[in-house]
Design a protein around this motif. Structure first.
Motif, PDB file in Angstrom:
ATOM      1  N   HIS A  24      27.687   6.884  48.922  1.00 61.80           N
ATOM      2  CA  HIS A  24      29.126   7.319  48.139  1.00 61.80           C
ATOM      3  C   HIS A  24      28.964   7.966  46.892  1.00 61.80           C
ATOM      4  O   HIS A  24      27.882   7.903  46.223  1.00 61.80           O
ATOM      5  N   ASN A  25      30.025   8.301  46.214  1.00 59.96           N
ATOM      6  CA  ASN A  25      29.835   8.977  45.121  1.00 59.96           C
ATOM      7  C   ASN A  25      30.720   7.993  44.130  1.00 59.96           C
ATOM      8  O   ASN A  25      31.202   7.002  44.393  1.00 59.96           O
ATOM      9  N   ASP A  26      30.917   8.587  42.995  1.00 56.87           N
ATOM     10  CA  ASP A  26      31.456   7.578  41.718  1.00 56.87           C
ATOM     11  C   ASP A  26      33.009   7.063  42.177  1.00 56.87           C
ATOM     12  O   ASP A  26      33.405   6.232  41.465  1.00 56.87           O
ATOM     13  N   SER A  27      33.525   8.273  42.695  1.00 54.14           N
ATOM     14  CA  SER A  27      35.099   7.920  42.964  1.00 54.14           C
ATOM     15  C   SER A  27      35.497   6.602  43.942  1.00 54.14           C
ATOM     16  O   SER A  27      36.274   6.250  43.789  1.00 54.14           O
ATOM     17  N   PHE A  28      34.213   6.415  44.788  1.00 54.22           N
ATOM     18  CA  PHE A  28      34.543   5.457  45.712  1.00 54.22           C
ATOM     19  C   PHE A  28      33.380   4.235  45.491  1.00 54.22           C
ATOM     20  O   PHE A  28      32.948   3.521  46.581  1.00 54.22           O
ATOM     21  N   CYS A  29      32.991   3.961  44.253  1.00 46.62           N
ATOM     22  CA  CYS A  29      31.854   2.932  44.086  1.00 46.62           C
ATOM     23  C   CYS A  29      32.747   1.617  44.100  1.00 46.62           C
ATOM     24  O   CYS A  29      33.603   1.459  43.151  1.00 46.62           O
ATOM     25  N   GLU A  30      32.435   0.576  45.031  1.00 50.07           N
ATOM     26  CA  GLU A  30      33.175  -0.636  44.738  1.00 50.07           C
ATOM     27  C   GLU A  30      32.697  -1.289  43.390  1.00 50.07           C
ATOM     28  O   GLU A  30      33.584  -1.968  42.873  1.00 50.07           O
ATOM     29  N   ILE A  31      31.508  -1.276  43.265  1.00 52.16           N
ATOM     30  CA  ILE A  31      30.960  -2.020  42.086  1.00 52.16           C
ATOM     31  C   ILE A  31      31.937  -1.429  40.686  1.00 52.16           C
ATOM     32  O   ILE A  31      32.226  -2.233  39.893  1.00 52.16           O
ATOM     33  N   LYS A  32      31.867  -0.077  40.660  1.00 49.26           N
ATOM     34  CA  LYS A  32      32.528   0.297  39.520  1.00 49.26           C
ATOM     35  C   LYS A  32      33.953   0.075  39.439  1.00 49.26           C
ATOM     36  O   LYS A  32      34.634  -0.251  38.452  1.00 49.26           O
ATOM     37  N   MET A  33      34.730   0.149  40.493  1.00 53.13           N
ATOM     38  CA  MET A  33      35.953  -0.259  40.713  1.00 53.13           C
ATOM     39  C   MET A  33      36.456  -1.758  40.380  1.00 53.13           C
ATOM     40  O   MET A  33      37.260  -2.210  39.774  1.00 53.13           O
ATOM     41  N   MET A  34      35.513  -2.576  40.821  1.00 53.54           N
ATOM     42  CA  MET A  34      35.535  -4.157  40.525  1.00 53.54           C
ATOM     43  C   MET A  34      35.345  -4.404  39.073  1.00 53.54           C
ATOM     44  O   MET A  34      35.957  -5.253  38.491  1.00 53.54           O
ATOM     45  N   THR A  35      34.489  -3.737  38.133  1.00 55.18           N
ATOM     46  CA  THR A  35      34.330  -3.935  37.026  1.00 55.18           C
ATOM     47  C   THR A  35      35.043  -3.227  36.028  1.00 55.18           C
ATOM     48  O   THR A  35      35.165  -3.751  34.951  1.00 55.18           O
ATOM     49  N   GLY A  36      35.780  -2.108  36.796  1.00 55.32           N
ATOM     50  CA  GLY A  36      36.630  -1.323  35.893  1.00 55.32           C
ATOM     51  C   GLY A  36      35.813  -0.520  34.674  1.00 55.32           C
ATOM     52  O   GLY A  36      36.358  -0.382  33.535  1.00 55.32           O
ATOM     53  N   ALA A  37      34.751  -0.227  35.070  1.00 56.49           N
ATOM     54  CA  ALA A  37      33.648   0.532  34.190  1.00 56.49           C
ATOM     55  C   ALA A  37      34.446   2.027  33.736  1.00 56.49           C
ATOM     56  O   ALA A  37      35.124   2.517  34.726  1.00 56.49           O
ATOM     57  N   ASP A  38      33.871   2.344  32.689  1.00 49.96           N
ATOM     58  CA  ASP A  38      34.414   4.005  32.097  1.00 49.96           C
ATOM     59  C   ASP A  38      33.191   4.851  32.691  1.00 49.96           C
ATOM     60  O   ASP A  38      32.025   4.387  32.914  1.00 49.96           O
ATOM     61  N   THR A  39      33.425   5.939  32.858  1.00 45.99           N
ATOM     62  CA  THR A  39      32.747   6.935  33.384  1.00 45.99           C
ATOM     63  C   THR A  39      31.743   7.087  32.443  1.00 45.99           C
ATOM     64  O   THR A  39      30.494   7.790  32.745  1.00 45.99           O
ATOM     65  N   LYS A  40      31.694   6.905  31.147  1.00 50.71           N
ATOM     66  CA  LYS A  40      30.853   7.086  30.108  1.00 50.71           C
ATOM     67  C   LYS A  40      29.495   6.212  30.373  1.00 50.71           C
ATOM     68  O   LYS A  40      28.108   6.477  29.762  1.00 50.71           O
ATOM     69  N   GLU A  41      29.483   5.093  31.154  1.00 47.07           N
ATOM     70  CA  GLU A  41      28.760   4.075  31.386  1.00 47.07           C
ATOM     71  C   GLU A  41      27.901   4.321  32.468  1.00 47.07           C
ATOM     72  O   GLU A  41      27.451   3.278  33.311  1.00 47.07           O
ATOM     73  N   LEU A  42      27.303   5.512  33.167  1.00 47.56           N
ATOM     74  CA  LEU A  42      26.630   5.498  34.179  1.00 47.56           C
ATOM     75  C   LEU A  42      25.093   4.963  33.863  1.00 47.56           C
ATOM     76  O   LEU A  42      24.608   5.604  32.873  1.00 47.56           O
ATOM     77  N   GLY A  43      24.555   4.487  34.907  1.00 48.61           N
ATOM     78  CA  GLY A  43      23.124   4.043  34.901  1.00 48.61           C
ATOM     79  C   GLY A  43      22.157   5.109  35.236  1.00 48.61           C
ATOM     80  O   GLY A  43      21.164   5.066  34.856  1.00 48.61           O
ATOM     81  N   TRP A  44      22.526   5.971  35.942  1.00 51.67           N
ATOM     82  CA  TRP A  44      21.427   6.988  36.873  1.00 51.67           C
ATOM     83  C   TRP A  44      22.168   8.391  36.309  1.00 51.67           C
ATOM     84  O   TRP A  44      23.348   8.490  36.082  1.00 51.67           O
ATOM     85  N   ASP A  45      21.235   9.265  36.373  1.00 48.19           N
ATOM     86  CA  ASP A  45      21.592  10.771  35.995  1.00 48.19           C
ATOM     87  C   ASP A  45      20.731  11.890  37.129  1.00 48.19           C
ATOM     88  O   ASP A  45      20.092  11.270  37.816  1.00 48.19           O
ATOM     89  N   LEU A  46      20.957  13.040  36.681  1.00 50.47           N
ATOM     90  CA  LEU A  46      20.472  14.007  37.746  1.00 50.47           C
ATOM     91  C   LEU A  46      18.902  14.192  37.671  1.00 50.47           C
ATOM     92  O   LEU A  46      18.560  14.791  38.371  1.00 50.47           O
ATOM     93  N   SER A  47      18.457  13.369  36.728  1.00 49.93           N
ATOM     94  CA  SER A  47      16.978  13.585  36.584  1.00 49.93           C
ATOM     95  C   SER A  47      16.002  12.806  37.653  1.00 49.93           C
ATOM     96  O   SER A  47      15.110  13.006  37.910  1.00 49.93           O
ATOM     97  N   LEU A  48      16.878  12.116  38.792  1.00 49.16           N
ATOM     98  CA  LEU A  48      16.315  11.491  39.758  1.00 49.16           C
ATOM     99  C   LEU A  48      16.081  12.585  40.744  1.00 49.16           C
ATOM    100  O   LEU A  48      15.248  12.262  41.771  1.00 49.16           O
ATOM    101  N   ARG A  49      16.750  13.617  40.477  1.00 50.01           N
ATOM    102  CA  ARG A  49      16.805  14.355  41.623  1.00 50.01           C
ATOM    103  C   ARG A  49      15.444  15.337  41.527  1.00 50.01           C
ATOM    104  O   ARG A  49      15.278  15.995  40.458  1.00 50.01           O
ATOM    105  N   ALA A  50      14.518  15.624  42.604  1.00 51.14           N
ATOM    106  CA  ALA A  50      13.421  16.333  42.441  1.00 51.14           C
ATOM    107  C   ALA A  50      13.627  17.926  42.812  1.00 51.14           C
ATOM    108  O   ALA A  50      14.325  18.190  43.605  1.00 51.14           O
ATOM    109  N   GLN A  51      13.005  18.811  42.113  1.00 55.34           N
ATOM    110  CA  GLN A  51      13.198  20.045  42.316  1.00 55.34           C
ATOM    111  C   GLN A  51      12.719  20.477  43.825  1.00 55.34           C
ATOM    112  O   GLN A  51      11.560  20.007  44.083  1.00 55.34           O
ATOM    113  N   SER A  52      13.361  21.580  44.593  1.00 54.02           N
ATOM    114  CA  SER A  52      12.487  21.681  45.887  1.00 54.02           C
ATOM    115  C   SER A  52      11.905  22.990  45.856  1.00 54.02           C
ATOM    116  O   SER A  52      11.883  23.662  44.800  1.00 54.02           O
TER     117      SER A  52
END
Length: 75
Positions: free
Chosen positions: A47-75
């Motif tokens: 899922h993406n951030d628009s449909f994240c159950e945990i984010k919706m339940m906690t009412g978190a702000d989009t500034k509080e992301l725990g992960w970023d694009l550095s997880l993606r390996a270059q192909s």
């Protein structure tokens, strides 16, 4: 180094893993190939951030992301 592992996609992806080498503990950062739908708030696949159950339940702000694009390996 490239390693193929089997992971449980119901759990958040790991950002780093402790490794013991010659009695010295250090951390290895993980990168993932073929990362498709990914919730940057909860760290889970399918899922993406628009449909994240945990984010919706906690009412978190989009500034509080725990992960970023550095997880993606270059192909």
């Amino acid at each position: 180094m490239r390693v193929r592992v089997q992971i449980d996609v119901r759990k958040p992806l790991k950002r780093k893993k402790p490794v013991l080498c010659n009695g010295v503990r250090s951390y290895v950062k993980s990168k993932y190939e073929r990362l498709s739908l990914f919730g940057f708030y909860c760290g889970r696949l399918g899922h993406n951030d628009s449909f994240c159950e945990i984010k919706m339940m906690t009412g978190a702000d989009t500034k509080e992301l725990g992960w970023d694009l550095s997880l993606r390996a270059q192909s």
